[in-house]
Write an enzyme that holds these catalytic residues in place. Structure first.
Site, short mmCIF file in Angstrom:
data_model
loop_
_atom_site.label_atom_id
_atom_site.label_comp_id
_atom_site.label_asym_id
_atom_site.label_seq_id
_atom_site.Cartn_x
_atom_site.Cartn_y
_atom_site.Cartn_z
N VAL A 72 16.01 -2.14 10.83
CA VAL A 72 15.51 -3.24 9.99
C VAL A 72 15.57 -2.92 8.50
O VAL A 72 15.42 -3.82 7.66
CB VAL A 72 14.07 -3.64 10.37
CG1 VAL A 72 14.03 -4.25 11.76
CG2 VAL A 72 13.12 -2.46 10.23
N ASN A 98 7.60 -7.12 13.69
CA ASN A 98 6.69 -6.14 14.29
C ASN A 98 7.06 -4.69 13.96
O ASN A 98 6.20 -3.82 14.03
CB ASN A 98 6.68 -6.32 15.81
CG ASN A 98 5.98 -5.18 16.52
OD1 ASN A 98 4.75 -5.07 16.49
ND2 ASN A 98 6.75 -4.29 17.14
N SER A 150 -2.33 -5.06 10.54
CA SER A 150 -3.20 -4.09 11.19
C SER A 150 -4.58 -4.18 10.56
O SER A 150 -4.73 -4.62 9.41
CB SER A 150 -2.65 -2.67 11.00
OG SER A 150 -3.61 -1.68 11.30
N TYR A 165 0.41 3.39 4.69
CA TYR A 165 0.31 2.44 5.80
C TYR A 165 -0.63 1.29 5.45
O TYR A 165 -0.32 0.12 5.68
CB TYR A 165 -0.17 3.16 7.06
CG TYR A 165 -0.09 2.32 8.31
CD1 TYR A 165 1.14 2.02 8.88
CD2 TYR A 165 -1.24 1.83 8.93
CE1 TYR A 165 1.23 1.25 10.03
CE2 TYR A 165 -1.16 1.06 10.07
CZ TYR A 165 0.08 0.77 10.62
OH TYR A 165 0.15 -0.01 11.75
N ALA A 166 -1.78 1.61 4.85
CA ALA A 166 -2.73 0.57 4.47
C ALA A 166 -2.13 -0.37 3.43
O ALA A 166 -2.30 -1.59 3.51
CB ALA A 166 -4.01 1.21 3.92
N ALA A 167 -1.43 0.19 2.46
CA ALA A 167 -0.81 -0.63 1.42
C ALA A 167 0.23 -1.57 2.02
O ALA A 167 0.31 -2.76 1.67
CB ALA A 167 -0.17 0.26 0.36
N SER A 168 1.02 -1.05 2.95
CA SER A 168 2.06 -1.88 3.56
C SER A 168 1.47 -3.01 4.39
O SER A 168 1.94 -4.14 4.34
CB SER A 168 2.99 -1.01 4.41
OG SER A 168 2.34 -0.51 5.57
N LYS A 169 0.42 -2.71 5.14
CA LYS A 169 -0.16 -3.72 6.02
C LYS A 169 -1.00 -4.74 5.25
O LYS A 169 -1.09 -5.91 5.64
CB LYS A 169 -0.99 -3.04 7.11
CG LYS A 169 -0.14 -2.27 8.12
CD LYS A 169 0.92 -3.16 8.76
CE LYS A 169 1.71 -2.46 9.84
NZ LYS A 169 2.70 -3.35 10.49
#
Length: 260
Positions: A72, A98, A150, A165-169
């Site tokens: 992706v 996803n 998330s 991960y938090a920033a992306s979600k």
């Protein structure tokens, strides 16, 4: 005089017969469950992931599932995926973004390159896929885009989670609202699903360790982590006509984790 009710029944609202869907990150975990559920509802599902061998094995067992090897983060792969769906079926009705990957839990372990790589997979890839779908959608067509975020994108889950991960979600949620606003009058709905704690590759070891498993149980209103299939209904709802008047929405499926 007897009134005639033209409202479709419950089964018809969730029926995806004749529709085409794309699910990224579909070779395992939640993505595999989404692909199976949409196919069971009648859709032809293009299941995309990098692990072609896993996809091929799943496709043999799931009627209506078409395996497509796709990175992706590659613009060429993204465009080929969307164009193949339109060429082979003449349409693309549903996109489930996803595909994702975790980062290190400690912010001081993050590197500039690693942080960018997480954003590339978890946020930018879904954006570019959505734009390509929208730009190739005829004016009269209705499309549902479902972005998977998330609980880490809503609240801090330290010591589990991680800054990248938090920033992306969290970015996925802002992107969902903005695209819904830009494309709503064109018949393109954009919504997000926020799963809580599920036993998948992404949370490898979380439920095997009694300390972390206990942490999940104590902080979740239902007193447990999610089980296989418990997010699938949310994705089916947003993908189908059952949610035809829903856009820009974030649907949380976390057992009450973020409501505490």
């Amino acid at each position: 005089m007897t009134e005639v009710n033209d409202t479709p029944g419950p089964a018809a609202l969730f029926d995806l017969t004749g529709r085409t869907a794309v699910v990224t990150g579909a070779s395992s975990g939640l993505g595999l469950g989404f692909a199976r559920t949409l196919a069971a509802a009648g859709a032809t599902v293009y299941a995309a992931a990098r692990r072609a061998d896993r996809l091929a094995a799943v496709a043999e067992a799931v009627p209506g599932l078409v395996p497509v090897r796709c990175d992706v983060t590659s613009d060429e792969d993204r465009r080929a995926l969307v164009d193949r769906c339109r060429t082979e079926t003449g349409r693309l009705d549903i996109l489930v973004n996803n595909a994702g990957m975790p980062g290190p839990p400690d912010a001081e372990q993050e590197t500039a390159e690693g942080f960018s790589a997480i954003l590339e997979v978890n946020l930018l890839a879904g954006f570019h896929l959505a734009v390509h779908v929208a730009s190739t959608t005829p004016e009269s067509a209705a499309v549902s885009i479902v972005n998977i975020s998330s609980v880490v994108g809503l609240v801090s889950t330290a010591p589990i989670g991680g800054a990248s991960y938090a920033a992306s979600k969290a970015g996925v949620l802002g992107l969902t609202r903005e695209l819904a606003g830009q494309w709503g009058r064109r018949g393109i709905r954009v919504n997000a699903v926020v799963p809580g704690w599920f036993d998948t590759e992404m949370t490898d070891g979380l439920f095997e360790n009694e300390k972390s498993a206990g942490w999940v149980r104590r902080n979740t209103m239902l007193g447990r982590g999610g089980t296989a299939g418990e997010v699938d209904g949310a994705v089916l709802f947003l993908a189908s006509d059952a949610s035809s008047y829903v856009t820009g929405h974030t649907l949380v499926v976390d057992g009450g984790w973020t409501a505490r």
